[in-house]
Each structure stands twice: as C-alpha cells, then as structure tokens.
Enzyme design. Structure first.
Site, PDB file in Angstrom:
ATOM      1  N   THR A  50      45.089  39.836  27.629  1.00 12.92           N
ATOM      2  CA  THR A  50      44.355  38.694  26.959  1.00 12.92           C
ATOM      3  C   THR A  50      42.907  38.578  27.525  1.00 12.92           C
ATOM      4  O   THR A  50      41.973  37.746  26.940  1.00 12.92           O
ATOM      5  CB  THR A  50      44.895  37.369  26.806  1.00 12.92           C
ATOM      6  OG1 THR A  50      45.299  36.857  28.145  1.00 12.92           O
ATOM      7  CG2 THR A  50      46.250  37.442  25.909  1.00 12.92           C
ATOM      8  N   GLY A  51      42.455  39.097  28.644  1.00 11.29           N
ATOM      9  CA  GLY A  51      41.159  39.002  29.041  1.00 11.29           C
ATOM     10  C   GLY A  51      40.256  39.885  28.496  1.00 11.29           C
ATOM     11  O   GLY A  51      40.770  40.806  27.362  1.00 11.29           O
ATOM     12  N   ASP A  95      55.031  35.550  34.957  1.00 11.59           N
ATOM     13  CA  ASP A  95      53.989  35.281  36.250  1.00 11.59           C
ATOM     14  C   ASP A  95      54.333  36.388  37.261  1.00 11.59           C
ATOM     15  O   ASP A  95      55.346  36.304  37.942  1.00 11.59           O
ATOM     16  CB  ASP A  95      54.429  33.818  36.775  1.00 11.59           C
ATOM     17  CG  ASP A  95      53.447  33.484  37.944  1.00 11.59           C
ATOM     18  OD1 ASP A  95      52.680  34.337  38.406  1.00 11.59           O
ATOM     19  OD2 ASP A  95      53.634  32.296  38.359  1.00 11.59           O
ATOM     20  N   TYR A 142      39.647  43.009  47.036  1.00  9.61           N
ATOM     21  CA  TYR A 142      39.294  44.340  46.610  1.00  9.61           C
ATOM     22  C   TYR A 142      39.977  45.302  47.286  1.00  9.61           C
ATOM     23  O   TYR A 142      40.545  46.277  46.890  1.00  9.61           O
ATOM     24  CB  TYR A 142      38.171  44.510  45.839  1.00  9.61           C
ATOM     25  CG  TYR A 142      37.478  44.051  44.743  1.00  9.61           C
ATOM     26  CD1 TYR A 142      38.188  43.219  43.924  1.00  9.61           C
ATOM     27  CD2 TYR A 142      36.162  44.046  44.712  1.00  9.61           C
ATOM     28  CE1 TYR A 142      37.583  42.419  42.741  1.00  9.61           C
ATOM     29  CE2 TYR A 142      35.631  43.208  43.661  1.00  9.61           C
ATOM     30  CZ  TYR A 142      36.204  42.636  42.672  1.00  9.61           C
ATOM     31  OH  TYR A 142      35.779  41.830  41.521  1.00  9.61           O
TER      32      TYR A 142
END
Length: 373
Positions: free
Chosen positions: A14-15, A61, A164
C-alpha cells in the site's frame, strides 16, 4: 493452487513503491509474465487501493513470527519472488535495526523453510540513497572526499549502525539459495496515504492549509538547496526497476540507485508546486532566517480535518500522512543531493522521468484518489 510460473509477494504493497511494483508487474511488456501477485500489508486495504493491482491482498504483522508463519506458510510453495518495500521508522536507529530486520527475517524464514529446494528465487530489497549521507554531513563521520555527490553504489558504508546495512547483509547471507537486488531510491514521489516519507503529500497538505488560512506558502529550507540541485524518484520508475532486476539475470546480486535521471532546484520546483496547488509563489527570504515548517504545522491537524470534511476527501489524519520533519531536514542540506544512474544504465535499465512532469502527474493522481482537493 496457482499454475502461474512466477508468483510475487509484495511486502508493503500500500506504499508508494509497493503499489507501483504491483502495477509494473501488470504491464503487458513485463518479462516472464503473467504474474500471480500477492500484496501484503499490516493493515486492511484502504478504500483508494485499486483492487486490480493484486490477485490477493493479505494482511499480517511481519514483526510477529507466528502471525507471519500462519499467513505465509500455505503460500511458500507458490511464491517465487519477494519484493520488499516495507519500512519501520522508529525513534532510534537501534529500534530501526531491530524491527526492520525482524520483519525481513521472519518473512524469509517462512518462505525458505518449507520447500526444498526453495521455491522463492529472488528478493528485491528497497533501501535508499540516504545511505550515502544521513549523518555524514552533520556529524563528520565520513571521509568527505569519498562521499561527495554524485553518489554512486560503490561508495563504502558510513561507519555507524544503519538498518539498511543489516537488511543487505541478511539477503546476501542466503548465498546461492537466493539471489537479490538492492534498490536505492532518492525522494520518492507517488500517491499513497501509507508511506512514511511522502514528501509530495506533505507539501500538498501544507499548501492546502496555507490556502485555507490565507497564509503564505513559504519554503522551509536554506539558500543552498533553494538554488542548487536535487533529484527525486518517480514511483513508476522505481517499480519498473524492481521488476526489471527480478527478471534480468545480469542484474542479480547487484545494488542500483534509482532516480528519475535528471535534477531540479527547489526554487524551480517551488514554482511548479505553487501553480499546481493554486498558491502564490513566495521567494526565499534570505534575510529573515529559516522558516520553521515543523513548528508552523504542529497545531494544524484540526484545520486539515476541516478541509477533509468540507471537500469530501478520504478520511486521513495530518499526523499520519505527512513528514514535515523529514522534508525540512532535506531542504537544509549544504550539498547537492544528486545520485548517479550510470550503473543502472550500464546494466541495461533505462527507465527515466521528467521530475517536473512527475510532480504534476502524481498531484493529479492524489486528486483522482480524493486524498487531496
């Protein structure tokens, strides 16, 4: 059971990036198609999300291993490619490392632990070009000669913890069992209410509040960024790069920057934004000190609520769809935020976009989705 050869799991669908990856997979020109697409998110599907983007929308989740296992283990015999566009932003980098690594680890453990040999073959991992800067220009950690723009993929890691790095090391640890590609976008421009760093929606909310209150639409940055160059990443280009790397043998086990391939100054971009949002252009006040956007917006949530109600927009809360702190941070750099796309082109990816057209296009999309007026 699916008969499609390639099956994608997009985590963070959904991003801005996740949705664009799904839409890129739907392209009739995509290699190795058609694809069966599972789109995953932590929350239920928002009203603006196009149902045609995925074949199956699933929620879980990823921080919770048991929940991840329950949801994904039945799919482990199908999923061949994982597209990772999820992110958690916490209060500290330790928190970022703990949560983001748990999410990725849980998903990969489930998908690689049920079928031998692994059905899943490739992971595209999205990080960001902030890997090259972050605290470097503010705390003096890095060799300034090594980390001058334009930033490129061969630059060494900065000598302090970053989530990252942990995620990169995790996908690399699977060795020959799993190939990967790592994608480093700049400022992502797209349309979603579920992206943490959504600068365009942040600017749209700010402009609409200014218009509603008849206040000036001031630039919160410094003279350097006002006049010098920056780059951005159209979410469509980013989605295309994810899919290209997943279907191109030459791109396996490589790291790629992802930008539009051009540059802009915030002075010129501010003019475009003013045109699109219908607010007056206010030149940078060089003698009046920096305008504090964060302070200005901290009590404007109720104003946005009124705009949403009066304009019949998708119900959103200002605090959940804006990132004033992050945007103000980027506009106060003392260097040019420019990243090289040479490696991508050398490997055969030629996606690009005009950044000014990018901004106009996605503002139109946000309006079509009834997220902004």
């Amino acid at each position: 059971m699916a008969t499609t050869q390639n099956c994608a799991l997009i985590v963070g669908v959904t991003g801005m990036a996740g949705l664009s990856i799904a839409q890129a997979l739907r392209s009739p020109t995509v290699q190795r198609g058609p694809w069966l697409i599972y789109g995953a998110a932590r929350r239920p599907k928002p009203t603006w999300f196009p149902s045609s983007a995925v074949d199956h929308y699933i929620t879980f989740d990823a921080v919770n291993f048991d929940e991840t296992h329950t949801t994904l283990s039945p799919l482990s015999s199908q999923i061949t490619h994982v597209f990772w566009a999820a992110i958690h932003v916490g209060r500290t980098e330790d928190d970022n490392i703990k949560v983001n690594s748990a999410m990725l680890s849980n998903v990969l453990k489930v998908l690689t632990g049920h079928t031998q040999p692994n059905k899943v073959r490739h992971v595209t991992l999205q990080t960001g070009t902030s890997q090259y800067i972050d605290l470097v220009y503010f705390m003096g950690f890095a060799d300034s000669a090594q980390h001058k723009p334009p930033f490129h993929e061969d630059m060494g890691r900065l000598p302090y913890p970053h989530f990252y790095h942990v995620l990169e090391d995790m996908v690399k640890s699977y060795g020959s069992d799993l190939t990967y590609s790592i994608h480093r976008p700049s400022i992502i421009i797209g349309a979603s209410t579920r992206s943490v760093y959504n600068f365009l929606l942040t600017l749209a909310v700010y402009a609409e509040i200014c218009k509603y209150q008849n206040a000036p639409f001031k630039y919160p940055g410094n003279k350097y960024t006002w006049e010098h160059f920056c780059d951005m990443t159209d979410a469509r280009v980013l989605g295309e790069q994810h899919v290209w790397s997943a279907t191109n043998e030459k791109a396996k086990n490589q790291v790629f920057n992802c930008t539009n391939g051009d540059v802009f100054s915030w002075r010129k971009m501010w003019g475009v934004l003013c045109e699109e949002f219908g607010v007056e252009f206010v030149p940078l006040d060089e003698g009046g000190g920096l305008f504090d956007l964060v302070e200005s917006m901290k009590d404007k949530g109720e104003v946005w609520d009124k705009i949403v109600e009066e304009k019949g927009l998708v119900k959103t809360k200002m605090e959940e769809i804006t990132c004033f702190v992050a945007f103000q941070y980027v506009t106060r750099f003392n260097f040019q935020m420019v990243n090289s796309m040479n490696k991508s082109k050398e490997f055969g990816f030629f996606g690009y976009a005009d950044s000014f057209k990018t901004v106009r296009f996605w503002i139109g999309k946000l309006r079509d989705m009834k997220i902004i007026p």
